[in-house]
Design a protein around this motif. Structure first.
Motif, short mmCIF file in Angstrom:
data_model
loop_
_atom_site.label_atom_id
_atom_site.label_comp_id
_atom_site.label_asym_id
_atom_site.label_seq_id
_atom_site.Cartn_x
_atom_site.Cartn_y
_atom_site.Cartn_z
N VAL A 84 0.83 -1.16 -0.10
CA VAL A 84 0.21 -0.04 -0.10
C VAL A 84 0.91 1.37 -0.19
O VAL A 84 1.82 1.86 0.81
N VAL A 85 0.95 2.03 -1.11
CA VAL A 85 1.55 2.71 -1.34
C VAL A 85 1.16 3.95 -1.28
O VAL A 85 0.21 4.41 -1.57
N GLY A 86 1.82 5.13 -0.95
CA GLY A 86 1.05 6.85 -0.99
C GLY A 86 2.23 7.69 -0.27
O GLY A 86 2.80 7.38 0.51
N VAL A 87 1.84 9.36 -0.29
CA VAL A 87 2.50 10.15 0.48
C VAL A 87 2.17 9.66 2.37
O VAL A 87 1.17 9.77 2.69
N GLY A 88 3.05 10.37 3.27
CA GLY A 88 2.92 10.12 4.74
C GLY A 88 1.65 11.37 5.01
O GLY A 88 1.53 12.23 4.33
N GLY A 89 0.81 10.40 5.61
CA GLY A 89 -0.93 10.87 6.11
C GLY A 89 -1.74 10.90 5.15
O GLY A 89 -2.32 11.70 5.71
N VAL A 90 -1.19 10.36 4.32
CA VAL A 90 -2.43 10.14 3.10
C VAL A 90 -3.46 9.14 4.20
O VAL A 90 -4.63 9.71 3.00
N GLY A 91 -2.96 8.47 4.36
CA GLY A 91 -4.40 7.32 5.68
C GLY A 91 -4.18 6.35 4.63
O GLY A 91 -4.55 5.08 4.58
N LYS A 92 -2.49 5.43 4.46
CA LYS A 92 -2.19 4.38 4.37
C LYS A 92 -2.71 3.92 5.29
O LYS A 92 -3.29 2.25 5.35
N THR A 93 -2.53 3.42 6.71
CA THR A 93 -2.41 2.56 7.61
C THR A 93 -3.59 2.42 8.42
O THR A 93 -4.64 1.84 8.63
N GLN A 94 -4.91 3.82 8.08
CA GLN A 94 -6.38 3.71 8.07
C GLN A 94 -7.18 2.65 7.44
O GLN A 94 -7.95 2.62 7.83
N LEU A 95 -6.66 2.59 6.26
CA LEU A 95 -7.80 1.66 5.01
C LEU A 95 -6.84 0.62 5.42
O LEU A 95 -8.30 -0.18 5.00
N VAL A 96 -5.78 0.12 5.59
CA VAL A 96 -5.55 -1.17 5.76
C VAL A 96 -6.23 -1.62 7.28
O VAL A 96 -6.96 -2.96 7.43
N ALA A 97 -6.22 -0.60 8.59
CA ALA A 97 -7.35 -0.78 9.70
C ALA A 97 -8.52 -1.11 9.77
O ALA A 97 -9.49 -2.29 9.75
N VAL A 168 -0.14 -9.81 8.83
CA VAL A 168 1.57 -9.07 8.92
C VAL A 168 1.10 -8.20 8.91
O VAL A 168 1.10 -7.60 7.17
N LYS A 169 1.03 -6.74 9.39
CA LYS A 169 1.23 -5.76 9.00
C LYS A 169 2.40 -4.06 9.45
O LYS A 169 2.55 -4.53 10.71
N VAL A 170 3.18 -4.21 8.27
CA VAL A 170 3.94 -3.46 8.56
C VAL A 170 3.93 -2.29 8.24
O VAL A 170 3.43 -1.59 6.84
N ASP A 171 4.13 -1.38 9.10
CA ASP A 171 4.37 0.51 8.34
C ASP A 171 5.92 0.77 8.01
O ASP A 171 6.65 0.74 8.49
N ASN A 172 5.41 1.72 7.18
CA ASN A 172 7.17 2.36 7.11
C ASN A 172 8.00 1.36 6.18
O ASN A 172 8.90 1.73 6.40
N VAL A 173 8.11 0.76 5.87
CA VAL A 173 8.51 0.13 4.81
C VAL A 173 9.24 0.78 3.29
O VAL A 173 8.90 1.13 3.18
#
Length: 730
Positions: A84-97, A168-173
């Protein structure tokens, strides 16, 4: 007649040196069956990761992509990867949640693991051993069974996770190897990052691109937060924030705290550039934090977020602004309320509440007691840029308070974890009670170790900052104190990194005693990592300083480490003659370490070095000599209350009896080791004792004892998280 006791299985006991006893075969098996083990960890699967918010709009295409990829990969026995790719703070983590809550959790019922790699990244590299250690503990593996080396942790993770369907969810790879190391054996890995990683795509990863919200979706989001908003005004806010969810949320949260203002006021002020006070450096830092490529669209998003954050920070209370500046100064990524108070913050609870309500800070998931707070990485970049505007003297004074807090806290933690071990630094001046405003940071050794482990990344960052600032005493003090953490939790790469800084600090202070200690710590970490050449190089340098050291125990630690390396080299050589020579070399080194500890005297050091001498004697097949040394060591240990050493002594005693051909006494010594290890909750030693006892029973053809040991081992390893629970009966 059985070789393990009497011919009938009665209750015959024969005395064995070291308080061990020999019993009949049947009673021995019953005794092993009666050893009390710790209960198994709760069977609930791990459920890690940020929770979904109730208000979520649009992202229909992205959610469908995640769902379809997960469904396809869930049907495949091979593991899959979604990026899942996008600029910082665009909502990637929340999308996965949101995807997890809606569908993914049902597809992967055995648990969800989560990590943000920014918490483990140093100089661009991620400490994957630490990440895997956290995953293993989340999967129920007891801390005593988590190995030290990355390869061993990787292998254990794959073994433990093999029967599980995991998400397994991994942020900021940032790099493909970071992701590959965390792929579960079966299940799904979902990674988020600022850019696509071509090599992962070539491996078959599914790409989900997350762009800023368009006008329609952004307007819907604003109006769900702020129901009275006029549609046109809401659209203006979306455009001024470049559709960036983090900026939109911060702007509306800021407005909600000021009921006298309207959304039109926000639009007017942002349009007029009232809060666009960030300089070019700030905007550049924000672009880096967001992963901007430098194009016009990305620059626009960065400027929008920067303007909103300027607006929010400009309107918070003075106390909260001080907290924000502190977050910008802190070397690490998280902070506790106790730390913030220690560096001079006032009204901390109220300030943290305002930062949380403004969506500038978030609570961090943590299993330990104190709550930790962090800024979103985009916000942290802004806070650090703001902190650069502080006068240099003020910035350094705040940093010094942070370093002093951690130096004192780590020293207290070390004292509780390792007791009265030899230390160069004096006890901290501040009592532990002064470091915690409402309650002690930790109570007891186990609690202290958990605190040190939870603060590990911050502690490493503090050491680096102290080195940069030239606070040499604090550098080596922290390094010495953290041996309690490094050794107990096998954070060996951390030990090497900080130890090298500790060596430089000792050289700056012209402290040969400290340099010896630091070099020995690096050598011990390298030894456990299997890098014997590096370990010996550090010990060679330390040995050259021994004439300048005042305390003989410093000589002792160097000789001990050299002896351990000699034994390790002997075990790696196939020639019995070479092993004999290495064993004799090790014995002489341990004897020198023993003499150094007797000269002080240091009772614990005497016990440890006597134990080491006995190990070398066993390796050299001098069984009777080893037994004599062990009896003396056990007597000192019992007299001085050094109970944790007794299971180790019993195990080496058992090896000596095996060498002498006395299986009865070997079994008795091993049972004594198992009993003591169980009572002391030394579960790794209990495992070792049971494994040895099963082998001895096999040699003696004692089937009941072997069966009892094997069953107890299976139960222990299940309870320690190394094996899946037995399936319930049909």
């Amino acid at each position: 007649m059985s070789s393990l006791g009497t011919d009938g299985g009665g209750a015959t006991y024969n005395s064995v040196s070291g308080d061990a006893v020999v019993v009949g075969p049947l009673l021995m098996a019953q005794h092993i069956e009666g050893i009390q083990l710790p209960p198994a960890a709760p069977a609930a699967p791990p459920c890690q990761g940020p929770p979904p918010t109730r208000v979520f709009v649009n992202r229909t295409e992205e959610l469908a992509g995640l769902r379809d990829a997960a469904l396809a990969l869930a049907a495949d026995p091979e593991p899959g990867v979604v990026m899942v790719v996008g600029v910082g703070g665009v909502g990637k983590t929340q999308l996965v949640a949101q995807a997890v809550r809606r569908e993914l959790a049902q597809l992967f019922p055995d648990g969800r693991l989560y990590v943000d790699l920014e918490d483990h990244r140093r100089d661009g590299a991620v400490d994957l051993a630490a990440v895997l250690g956290g995953f293993l503990r989340a999967l129920g593996v007891h801390k005593d069974y988590v190995p030290g080396r990355l390869a061993e942790r990787t292998a254990l993770f794959r073994s433990v996770a093999a029967p599980l369907r995991l998400l397994v969810k991994v942020d900021n790879v940032q790099h493909a190897p970071e992701a590959r190391a965390l792929v579960p054996p079966q299940g799904l890995l979902v990674v988020t990052g600022r850019r696509a990683l071509p090599s992962l795509l070539m491996d078959g990863a599914v790409l989900i691109d997350v762009a800023p919200l368009d006008d329609r979706a952004g307007t819907e989001l604003v109006r769900r937060w702020y129901a009275d908003a006029d549609e046109g005004t809401a659209t203006d806010v979306v455009r001024l924030c470049a559709g960036h969810p983090l900026a939109l949320r911060a702007a509306v949260e800021w407005l909600a705290a000021r009921p006298q203002l309207t959304l039109d006021d926000v639009v007017r002020d942002l349009t007029a550039g009232r809060y666009g006070t960030g300089d070019d450096g700030a905007r550049e830092a924000m672009g880096v934090a967001m992963g901007a490529s430098g194009g016009p669209a990305q620059d626009g998003v960065g400027e929008a977020v920067d303007a909103v954050l300027d607006a929010v920070v400009a309107e918070v209370s003075d106390d909260t602004r001080h907290l924000y500046d502190l977050f910008g100064v802190l070397p690490g990524t998280t902070a506790t309320a106790d730390l913030l108070r220690a560096v001079g913050a006032t009204r901390v609870d109220a300030g943290l509440g305002e930062l949380l309500s403004s969506r500038l800070a978030v609570l961090v998931e943590s299993a330990d007691r104190p709550q930790r707070y962090r800024l979103h990485d985009v916000v942290r970049a802004h806070a650090r840029q703001c902190a650069r505007a502080l006068p240099e003297e003020r910035r350094r004074s705040l940093l010094r308070l942070v370093v002093d807090f951690y130096a004192d806290a780590a020293a207290h933690g070390d004292a509780l974890v390792l007791g009265a071990r030899f230390r160069i630094q004096p006890p901290p001046v501040r009592p532990l009670a002064e470091l915690g405003a409402k309650e002690a940071l930790f109570t007891g050794g186990a609690d202290a170790l958990e605190w040190l482990d939870a603060e590990r990344d911050n502690l490493q960052a503090v050491i680096r900052v102290a080195a940069d600032e030239g606070w040499h005493q604090e550098v080596w003090r922290l390094c010495e104190s953290l041996w309690a953490l490094y050794h107990s939790r096998k954070h060996l790469a951390d030990c090497v990194e900080s130890g090298l800084l500790g060596i430089e600090a000792a050289q700056h202070e012209a402290r040969p005693d400290v340099e010896i200690r630091m070099r020995n710590q690096v050598a011990r970490a390298a030894y456990e990592l299997g890098d014997l050449d590096r370990a010996e190089a550090q010990l060679d340098a330390a040995a050259g300083l021994l004439e300048l050291a005042g305390d003989p125990r410093l000589s002792g630690v160097v000789w001990e480490s050299r002896g351990l390396i000699a034994l390790a080299r002997g075990r790696s050589e196939e020639s019995p003659h070479a092993m004999g020579e290495r064993a004799e070399e090790a014995r002489q080194l341990f004897e020198r370490a023993l003499a150094a500890n007797r000269a002080v005297p240091d009772p614990h050091g005497v016990v440890v070095q006597s134990y080491n001498v006995a190990q070398a004697l066993v390796a050299g097949e001098r069984w009777t000599d080893a037994l004599g040394v062990l009896d003396e060591a056990a007597e000192v240990a019992r007299t001085t209350g050094d109970e944790p050493m007794l299971p180790r002594i019993d195990l080496v005693r058992a090896q000596s009896f095996v060498g002498l051909g006395s299986l009865d006494r070997a079994v008795a010594a091993t049972v004594a080791a198992a009993d003591r290890a169980a009572s002391l909750k030394q579960f790794a030693k209990l495992d070792q004792a049971l494994e040895l006892l099963a082998a001895l029973a096999d040699r003696a053809e004692d089937r009941p004892l072997r069966a009892a040991c094997e069953e107890k081992l299976r139960e222990l390893r299940r309870n320690m998280g190394l094996e899946p629970p037995a399936a319930p009966p049909a």
